[in-house]
Design a protein around this motif. Structure first.
Motif, PDB file in Angstrom:
ATOM      1  N   SER A 144      34.078 -10.325   8.256  1.00  0.00           N
ATOM      2  CA  SER A 144      34.435 -11.527   7.501  1.00  0.00           C
ATOM      3  C   SER A 144      33.380 -12.608   7.722  1.00  0.00           C
ATOM      4  O   SER A 144      32.760 -12.678   8.780  1.00  0.00           O
ATOM      5  CB  SER A 144      35.794 -12.064   7.971  1.00  0.00           C
ATOM      6  OG  SER A 144      36.796 -11.097   7.800  1.00  0.00           O
ATOM      7  N   GLY A 145      33.197 -13.440   6.711  1.00  0.00           N
ATOM      8  CA  GLY A 145      32.276 -14.555   6.850  1.00  0.00           C
ATOM      9  C   GLY A 145      32.862 -15.618   7.767  1.00  0.00           C
ATOM     10  O   GLY A 145      34.010 -16.012   7.613  1.00  0.00           O
ATOM     11  N   LEU A 146      32.077 -16.050   8.725  1.00  0.00           N
ATOM     12  CA  LEU A 146      32.554 -17.090   9.639  1.00  0.00           C
ATOM     13  C   LEU A 146      32.342 -18.475   9.058  1.00  0.00           C
ATOM     14  O   LEU A 146      33.018 -19.433   9.433  1.00  0.00           O
ATOM     15  CB  LEU A 146      31.805 -16.983  10.978  1.00  0.00           C
ATOM     16  CG  LEU A 146      32.079 -15.715  11.783  1.00  0.00           C
ATOM     17  CD1 LEU A 146      30.996 -15.487  12.816  1.00  0.00           C
ATOM     18  CD2 LEU A 146      33.434 -15.822  12.467  1.00  0.00           C
ATOM     19  N   TRP A 147      31.369 -18.601   8.183  1.00  0.00           N
ATOM     20  CA  TRP A 147      31.063 -19.886   7.551  1.00  0.00           C
ATOM     21  C   TRP A 147      30.696 -19.639   6.095  1.00  0.00           C
ATOM     22  O   TRP A 147      30.588 -18.492   5.660  1.00  0.00           O
ATOM     23  CB  TRP A 147      29.907 -20.586   8.292  1.00  0.00           C
ATOM     24  CG  TRP A 147      28.720 -19.687   8.544  1.00  0.00           C
ATOM     25  CD1 TRP A 147      27.772 -19.300   7.644  1.00  0.00           C
ATOM     26  CD2 TRP A 147      28.384 -19.027   9.780  1.00  0.00           C
ATOM     27  NE1 TRP A 147      26.865 -18.446   8.229  1.00  0.00           N
ATOM     28  CE2 TRP A 147      27.201 -18.269   9.539  1.00  0.00           C
ATOM     29  CE3 TRP A 147      28.944 -19.023  11.061  1.00  0.00           C
ATOM     30  CZ2 TRP A 147      26.591 -17.514  10.537  1.00  0.00           C
ATOM     31  CZ3 TRP A 147      28.325 -18.266  12.047  1.00  0.00           C
ATOM     32  CH2 TRP A 147      27.170 -17.528  11.788  1.00  0.00           C
ATOM     33  N   ARG A 148      30.515 -20.700   5.355  1.00  0.00           N
ATOM     34  CA  ARG A 148      30.257 -20.570   3.908  1.00  0.00           C
ATOM     35  C   ARG A 148      28.933 -19.831   3.660  1.00  0.00           C
ATOM     36  O   ARG A 148      28.064 -19.758   4.531  1.00  0.00           O
ATOM     37  CB  ARG A 148      30.218 -21.952   3.254  1.00  0.00           C
ATOM     38  CG  ARG A 148      28.991 -22.787   3.609  1.00  0.00           C
ATOM     39  CD  ARG A 148      29.113 -24.221   3.103  1.00  0.00           C
ATOM     40  NE  ARG A 148      27.878 -24.980   3.319  1.00  0.00           N
ATOM     41  CZ  ARG A 148      27.512 -25.526   4.468  1.00  0.00           C
ATOM     42  NH1 ARG A 148      28.281 -25.378   5.542  1.00  0.00           N
ATOM     43  NH2 ARG A 148      26.375 -26.210   4.566  1.00  0.00           N
ATOM     44  N   THR A 149      28.807 -19.280   2.463  1.00  0.00           N
ATOM     45  CA  THR A 149      27.566 -18.607   2.082  1.00  0.00           C
ATOM     46  C   THR A 149      26.433 -19.625   2.068  1.00  0.00           C
ATOM     47  O   THR A 149      26.566 -20.707   1.483  1.00  0.00           O
ATOM     48  CB  THR A 149      27.716 -17.971   0.689  1.00  0.00           C
ATOM     49  OG1 THR A 149      28.808 -17.049   0.715  1.00  0.00           O
ATOM     50  CG2 THR A 149      26.447 -17.244   0.276  1.00  0.00           C
ATOM     51  N   PRO A 150      25.319 -19.325   2.700  1.00  0.00           N
ATOM     52  CA  PRO A 150      24.224 -20.313   2.742  1.00  0.00           C
ATOM     53  C   PRO A 150      23.526 -20.472   1.400  1.00  0.00           C
ATOM     54  O   PRO A 150      23.599 -19.596   0.528  1.00  0.00           O
ATOM     55  CB  PRO A 150      23.273 -19.717   3.782  1.00  0.00           C
ATOM     56  CG  PRO A 150      23.528 -18.249   3.722  1.00  0.00           C
ATOM     57  CD  PRO A 150      24.993 -18.104   3.444  1.00  0.00           C
ATOM     58  N   THR A 151      22.835 -21.571   1.269  1.00  0.00           N
ATOM     59  CA  THR A 151      21.982 -21.763   0.093  1.00  0.00           C
ATOM     60  C   THR A 151      20.661 -21.045   0.337  1.00  0.00           C
ATOM     61  O   THR A 151      20.252 -20.833   1.489  1.00  0.00           O
ATOM     62  CB  THR A 151      21.695 -23.249  -0.161  1.00  0.00           C
ATOM     63  OG1 THR A 151      20.925 -23.765   0.941  1.00  0.00           O
ATOM     64  CG2 THR A 151      22.986 -24.050  -0.317  1.00  0.00           C
ATOM     65  N   LEU A 152      19.995 -20.697  -0.750  1.00  0.00           N
ATOM     66  CA  LEU A 152      18.687 -20.058  -0.625  1.00  0.00           C
ATOM     67  C   LEU A 152      17.696 -21.006   0.042  1.00  0.00           C
ATOM     68  O   LEU A 152      16.861 -20.579   0.853  1.00  0.00           O
ATOM     69  CB  LEU A 152      18.187 -19.625  -2.009  1.00  0.00           C
ATOM     70  CG  LEU A 152      16.829 -18.920  -2.057  1.00  0.00           C
ATOM     71  CD1 LEU A 152      16.813 -17.692  -1.149  1.00  0.00           C
ATOM     72  CD2 LEU A 152      16.485 -18.517  -3.490  1.00  0.00           C
ATOM     73  N   ALA A 153      17.792 -22.291  -0.259  1.00  0.00           N
ATOM     74  CA  ALA A 153      16.880 -23.268   0.346  1.00  0.00           C
ATOM     75  C   ALA A 153      17.044 -23.304   1.862  1.00  0.00           C
ATOM     76  O   ALA A 153      16.048 -23.335   2.604  1.00  0.00           O
ATOM     77  CB  ALA A 153      17.128 -24.648  -0.246  1.00  0.00           C
ATOM     78  N   ASP A 154      18.282 -23.296   2.337  1.00  0.00           N
ATOM     79  CA  ASP A 154      18.515 -23.294   3.784  1.00  0.00           C
ATOM     80  C   ASP A 154      18.018 -21.995   4.417  1.00  0.00           C
ATOM     81  O   ASP A 154      17.438 -21.999   5.505  1.00  0.00           O
ATOM     82  CB  ASP A 154      20.006 -23.481   4.094  1.00  0.00           C
ATOM     83  CG  ASP A 154      20.461 -24.924   3.911  1.00  0.00           C
ATOM     84  OD1 ASP A 154      19.599 -25.816   3.817  1.00  0.00           O
ATOM     85  OD2 ASP A 154      21.697 -25.147   3.860  1.00  0.00           O
ATOM     86  N   PHE A 155      18.263 -20.878   3.739  1.00  0.00           N
ATOM     87  CA  PHE A 155      17.804 -19.585   4.248  1.00  0.00           C
ATOM     88  C   PHE A 155      16.282 -19.589   4.407  1.00  0.00           C
ATOM     89  O   PHE A 155      15.741 -19.161   5.434  1.00  0.00           O
ATOM     90  CB  PHE A 155      18.236 -18.467   3.292  1.00  0.00           C
ATOM     91  CG  PHE A 155      17.769 -17.095   3.703  1.00  0.00           C
ATOM     92  CD1 PHE A 155      18.514 -16.322   4.587  1.00  0.00           C
ATOM     93  CD2 PHE A 155      16.585 -16.567   3.202  1.00  0.00           C
ATOM     94  CE1 PHE A 155      18.094 -15.057   4.966  1.00  0.00           C
ATOM     95  CE2 PHE A 155      16.146 -15.300   3.577  1.00  0.00           C
ATOM     96  CZ  PHE A 155      16.905 -14.546   4.461  1.00  0.00           C
ATOM     97  N   LYS A 156      15.587 -20.101   3.381  1.00  0.00           N
ATOM     98  CA  LYS A 156      14.121 -20.113   3.434  1.00  0.00           C
ATOM     99  C   LYS A 156      13.602 -21.073   4.498  1.00  0.00           C
ATOM    100  O   LYS A 156      12.612 -20.788   5.187  1.00  0.00           O
ATOM    101  CB  LYS A 156      13.549 -20.475   2.055  1.00  0.00           C
ATOM    102  CG  LYS A 156      13.683 -19.344   1.041  1.00  0.00           C
ATOM    103  CD  LYS A 156      13.010 -19.684  -0.265  1.00  0.00           C
ATOM    104  CE  LYS A 156      12.940 -18.460  -1.181  1.00  0.00           C
ATOM    105  NZ  LYS A 156      12.298 -18.754  -2.477  1.00  0.00           N
ATOM    106  N   ALA A 157      14.285 -22.211   4.643  1.00  0.00           N
ATOM    107  CA  ALA A 157      13.865 -23.181   5.660  1.00  0.00           C
ATOM    108  C   ALA A 157      13.997 -22.576   7.059  1.00  0.00           C
ATOM    109  O   ALA A 157      13.112 -22.739   7.915  1.00  0.00           O
ATOM    110  CB  ALA A 157      14.693 -24.455   5.552  1.00  0.00           C
ATOM    111  N   LEU A 158      15.090 -21.853   7.289  1.00  0.00           N
ATOM    112  CA  LEU A 158      15.269 -21.203   8.586  1.00  0.00           C
ATOM    113  C   LEU A 158      14.262 -20.067   8.780  1.00  0.00           C
ATOM    114  O   LEU A 158      13.710 -19.888   9.869  1.00  0.00           O
ATOM    115  CB  LEU A 158      16.692 -20.664   8.727  1.00  0.00           C
ATOM    116  CG  LEU A 158      17.805 -21.702   8.933  1.00  0.00           C
ATOM    117  CD1 LEU A 158      19.155 -21.003   9.033  1.00  0.00           C
ATOM    118  CD2 LEU A 158      17.549 -22.539  10.186  1.00  0.00           C
TER     119      LEU A 158
END
Length: 296
Positions: A143-157
């Motif tokens: 199960s997802g523990l938190w909301r689905t990330p944005t692509l921008a946040d994924f790329k920043a990380l």
């Protein structure tokens, strides 16, 4: 209960990682094994976020409840990770390797992104789980523990920690399982031989630090496929190909004290135990772009 939880993890992992079925079917075709259940699973691995209410201290409670024993700690300075391995309650079960990101070691910008997601989890979710209900545990681990990330946040990380980006999207998804090769038939029972078998069948191997990662004592040898790319759907509907999971292979040599044991009498306790930080450091890179770009 433990078997049901492990079966749930493996069934979903196999659905999502085509290399698993492909490796198994190649092994069956060449007569290495008769069926998938003949494979000895050396270990399975999870990745986590090192924040107070999550991370290793939370996830490990599940496996400690089922009789696992916490063993050695490993520190990966460059990747900003800590990890521990867990010995199973019986030899038929896989070892477990759980790592966590040292979130506080990242830049403030990366920490802010991570906490914007993990702060949605207000308290350690495992404390509310009925650990005697294997179906509830299985559901939790998928199960997802938190909301689905944005692509921008994924790329920043990703720009700072590809491990962080992988976890922010995949959560507790099983990172890999590991085929023990030392009990396979002669000609396939070393990592070197098994790598030849894999490459003959078209599998791309992680070559970070060499295709064979070897412990200083020479008794633990490991290799891994490069993670297959999956189409990830991010918040807002954006899609992007990102690294999924992979398959690892391990050879644990018989310890010198048992060198005279007949092959048929060699058991798990007679072989090299534990893990090796240097090996694991390079295995982590099976999901990193330095590797995945080679398989595209």
């Amino acid at each position: 209960m433990l078997e049901e939880v492990l079966d749930g993890l493996m069934s979903r992992y196999q659905q999502r990682v085509p290399d698993v079925a492909a490796v198994i079917s190649a092994m069956v075709r060449e007569g290495l094994i008769a069926k998938a259940d003949d494979i000895e699973n050396d270990h399975i691995a999870f990745r986590t976020m090192g924040v107070p209410q999550l991370g290793v201290q939370s996830l490990e409670k599940i496996f400690l409840h089922y009789g696992y024993t916490k063993m050695d700690h490993y520190y990966f300075a460059a990747k900003k990770l800590d990890a521990w391995w867990y010995a199973p309650p019986a030899p038929k079960y896989p070892r477990i390797f759980i790592s966590e990101l040292r979130v506080g070691d990242l830049s403030q910008a990366a920490q802010d992104i991570i906490h914007s997601y993990t702060d949605e989890v207000k308290a350690d979710p495992v404390t509310k789980l009925d650990l005697n209900d294997s179906k509830a545990v299985d559901t939790f681990l998928h199960s997802g523990l938190w909301r689905t990330p944005t692509l921008a946040d994924f790329k920043a990380l990703s720009a700072e920690s590809e491990y962080a980006a992988w976890v922010i999207y995949n959560r507790y998804y099983l990172n890999h399982f590991t085929v023990s090769v030392h009990n396979l038939p002669t000609g396939y029972n070393t990592v070197a031989d098994f790598n030849n078998f894999l490459e003959k069948h078209g599998f791309k191997l992680n070559d970070a630090g060499g295709k064979i990662k070897t412990s200083p004592d020479g008794n633990l040898l490991q290799s891994a496929t490069i993670a297959g790319m999956i189409t990830a759907t991010f918040a807002g509907g954006d899609t992007e190909k990102i690294a999924g999971s992979y398959v690892e292979f391990a050879e644990r040599k018989v310890l010198p004290a048992y060198a005279d044991l007949p092959a048929g009498q060699v058991q798990r306790q007679h072989r090299r135990e534990g893990f090796e930080a240097g090996n694991a450091d390079k295995i982590f890179e099976s999901t990193y772009t330095t590797q995945t770009k080679k398989s595209s």
